[in-house]
Design an enzyme around this catalytic site. Structure first.
Site, PDB file in Angstrom:
ATOM      1  N   SER A   1     -29.916  24.145   7.692  1.00 24.53           N
ATOM      2  CA  SER A   1     -31.034  24.384   8.532  1.00 24.53           C
ATOM      3  C   SER A   1     -30.394  23.929  10.080  1.00 24.53           C
ATOM      4  O   SER A   1     -29.967  22.384  10.100  1.00 24.53           O
ATOM      5  CB  SER A   1     -32.161  23.543   8.489  1.00 24.53           C
TER       6      SER A   1
ATOM      7  N   HIS B   1     -30.475  28.964   8.261  1.00 23.27           N
ATOM      8  CA  HIS B   1     -31.967  28.548   8.108  1.00 23.27           C
ATOM      9  C   HIS B   1     -32.387  28.252   9.688  1.00 23.27           C
ATOM     10  O   HIS B   1     -31.556  27.208  10.223  1.00 23.27           O
ATOM     11  CB  HIS B   1     -32.212  27.689   7.393  1.00 23.27           C
TER      12      HIS B   1
ATOM     13  N   ASP C   1     -35.048  27.402  12.151  1.00 25.78           N
ATOM     14  CA  ASP C   1     -36.447  26.837  12.463  1.00 25.78           C
ATOM     15  C   ASP C   1     -37.012  27.128  13.680  1.00 25.78           C
ATOM     16  O   ASP C   1     -36.514  26.392  14.871  1.00 25.78           O
ATOM     17  CB  ASP C   1     -36.463  25.359  12.061  1.00 25.78           C
TER      18      ASP C   1
ATOM     19  N   MET D   1     -40.123  26.950  16.020  1.00 23.17           N
ATOM     20  CA  MET D   1     -41.441  26.124  16.396  1.00 23.17           C
ATOM     21  C   MET D   1     -42.040  26.416  17.710  1.00 23.17           C
ATOM     22  O   MET D   1     -41.398  26.432  18.699  1.00 23.17           O
ATOM     23  CB  MET D   1     -41.227  24.520  15.965  1.00 23.17           C
TER      24      MET D   1
ATOM     25  N   HIS E   1     -37.366  31.066  10.067  1.00 23.51           N
ATOM     26  CA  HIS E   1     -38.666  30.369   9.466  1.00 23.51           C
ATOM     27  C   HIS E   1     -39.541  30.474  10.965  1.00 23.51           C
ATOM     28  O   HIS E   1     -39.482  29.411  11.491  1.00 23.51           O
ATOM     29  CB  HIS E   1     -38.084  29.295   8.754  1.00 23.51           C
TER      30      HIS E   1
ATOM     31  N   MET F   1     -42.267  29.005  12.365  1.00 25.23           N
ATOM     32  CA  MET F   1     -43.797  28.088  12.475  1.00 25.23           C
ATOM     33  C   MET F   1     -44.224  28.405  13.592  1.00 25.23           C
ATOM     34  O   MET F   1     -44.253  27.476  14.602  1.00 25.23           O
ATOM     35  CB  MET F   1     -43.159  26.701  12.133  1.00 25.23           C
TER      36      MET F   1
ATOM     37  N   MET G   1     -42.730  24.346   1.063  1.00 22.96           N
ATOM     38  CA  MET G   1     -42.507  23.502   1.954  1.00 22.96           C
ATOM     39  C   MET G   1     -42.643  22.137   1.340  1.00 22.96           C
ATOM     40  O   MET G   1     -43.583  21.930   0.574  1.00 22.96           O
ATOM     41  CB  MET G   1     -43.429  23.487   3.241  1.00 22.96           C
TER      42      MET G   1
ATOM     43  N   GLY H   1     -42.475  20.966  10.898  1.00 20.45           N
ATOM     44  CA  GLY H   1     -42.458  20.586  12.244  1.00 20.45           C
ATOM     45  C   GLY H   1     -41.195  19.809  12.702  1.00 20.45           C
ATOM     46  O   GLY H   1     -40.972  19.605  13.882  1.00 20.45           O
TER      47      GLY H   1
ATOM     48  N   ASP I   1     -37.767  23.731   1.208  1.00 18.60           N
ATOM     49  CA  ASP I   1     -37.452  23.214   2.680  1.00 18.60           C
ATOM     50  C   ASP I   1     -38.138  21.779   2.850  1.00 18.60           C
ATOM     51  O   ASP I   1     -39.383  21.730   2.924  1.00 18.60           O
ATOM     52  CB  ASP I   1     -38.191  24.379   3.632  1.00 18.60           C
TER      53      ASP I   1
ATOM     54  N   GLY J   1     -36.845  17.450   3.481  1.00 18.26           N
ATOM     55  CA  GLY J   1     -36.328  16.038   2.636  1.00 18.26           C
ATOM     56  C   GLY J   1     -35.413  16.330   1.414  1.00 18.26           C
ATOM     57  O   GLY J   1     -35.053  15.697   0.489  1.00 18.26           O
TER      58      GLY J   1
ATOM     59  N   SER K   1     -30.836  17.688   7.796  1.00 20.88           N
ATOM     60  CA  SER K   1     -29.918  16.350   8.221  1.00 20.88           C
ATOM     61  C   SER K   1     -29.237  16.012   7.089  1.00 20.88           C
ATOM     62  O   SER K   1     -27.928  15.524   7.688  1.00 20.88           O
ATOM     63  CB  SER K   1     -31.141  15.180   8.324  1.00 20.88           C
TER      64      SER K   1
HETATM   65  C1  DX5 Z   1     -39.191  21.519   8.922  1.00 24.77           C
HETATM   66  C2  DX5 Z   1     -38.129  22.600   8.888  1.00 24.77           C
HETATM   67  C3  DX5 Z   1     -36.840  22.393   8.023  1.00 24.77           C
HETATM   68  C4  DX5 Z   1     -36.050  21.202   8.705  1.00 24.77           C
HETATM   69  C5  DX5 Z   1     -35.624  20.337   7.430  1.00 24.77           C
HETATM   70  O1  DX5 Z   1     -40.330  21.857   9.521  1.00 24.77           O
HETATM   71  O2  DX5 Z   1     -38.628  23.563   8.402  1.00 24.77           O
HETATM   72  O3  DX5 Z   1     -35.989  23.590   7.861  1.00 24.77           O
HETATM   73  O4  DX5 Z   1     -34.959  21.461   9.343  1.00 24.77           O
HETATM   74  O5  DX5 Z   1     -34.996  19.365   7.817  1.00 24.77           O
HETATM   75  P1  DX5 Z   1     -34.241  18.211   6.738  1.00 24.77           P
HETATM   76  O6  DX5 Z   1     -33.611  18.836   5.640  1.00 24.77           O
HETATM   77  O7  DX5 Z   1     -33.679  17.215   7.495  1.00 24.77           O
HETATM   78  O8  DX5 Z   1     -35.591  17.585   6.001  1.00 24.77           O
HETATM   79 ZN    ZN Z   2     -37.525  25.687   7.745  1.00 26.43          ZN
END
Ligand code: DX5
Ligand code: ZN
Length: 228
Positions: A11, A36, A38, A40, A69, A71, A140, A145, A178, A180, A201
């Protein structure tokens, strides 16, 4: 799920935006299956990230599939724009969409892969009637977020339930997770039935770099399988 078929989707939310193309190329060289993205809007989730212009900028620099993705509230308003920018797949949330079937059909009509996303508090059962129409489900494992949140362990039995539903209703449908995901949680989700892992991360935030981080994740998934 054998480890050969487990795919990694870095991501870019956690990437260094000043050298985004380079970071994506590093992930590609290290064996990423897809990228990926994201998106938002500060409304559907309490954070603002990136829009179609990022997809457009990445499109010429990588042959990897760009998975978007969404959001955002009212995703239907932006499907065309992301498709034109170069997204290969569009992932839309079940939450807040009163006409999910229509959204899914619109994505398909654009010739793109379509996925439905469910938040941690949303039960697997909501997927039952839409599963046959989608290419992938995204569960998720954190509240959407933000990157760098702790994995929510109570999502594991749900991943198992989604895997069972997929085998019964739509074998071949991807089950992605997706949030953690790192070398500790990756084996758990694979064990539960996930075959595509998003990681932000754990890949782009690693002090040893993207290649070392990808290798660590791949090894963690491989070890979980061989210990079985
Ligand atoms: C969260 C995103 C994830 C995010 C995951 O809302 O959808 O894709 O980037 O980040 P990590 O892998 O650091 O939890
Ligand atoms: Zn995501």
């Amino acid at each position: 799920m054998d480890n050969v078929s487990v795919k990694l989707a870095p991501s870019i939310l956690a990437a260094d935006f000043a050298r985004l193309g380079e970071q994506v190329a590093e992930a590609e060289r290290a064996g990423a299956d897809r990228i990926h993205v994201d998106v938002m809007d500060g409304h559907f989730v309490p954070n603002i990230s990136m829009g179609p212009v990022i997809v457009q900028s990445l499109r010429p620099v990588t042959p990897l599939s760009l998975e978007t993705h969404l959001m955002i509230s009212d995703p239907d308003l932006y499907l065309d724009e992301f498709a034109e920018a170069g997204s290969d797949s569009l992932l839309v949330h079940w939450e807040g969409n009163n006409n999910l079937h229509r959204t899914v059909q619109r994505v398909k009509a654009l010739g793109k892969r379509v996925g439905v996303v469910i938040n941690p508090a949303t039960p697997a059962s909501v997927l039952e009637e839409i599963l046959q129409d989608v290419d992938q489900v995204l569960v998720m494992t954190v509240n959407p977020g933000f990157g760098h949140q702790h994995f929510i362990h109570t999502t594991l039995p749900k991943i198992q339930r989604v895997r069972q539903m997929i085998e019964q209703i739509k074998p071949g449908c991807d089950l992605e997770v997706d949030g953690g995901i790192d070398a500790t949680t990756a084996p758990l989700v694979v064990e539960a039935g996930a075959n595509v892992l998003v990681a932000g991360s754990a890949i782009f935030g690693d002090s040893e770099g993207v290649a070392a981080a990808m290798k660590r994740l791949q090894a963690a998934v491989g070890k979980a399988r061989s210990d079985k």
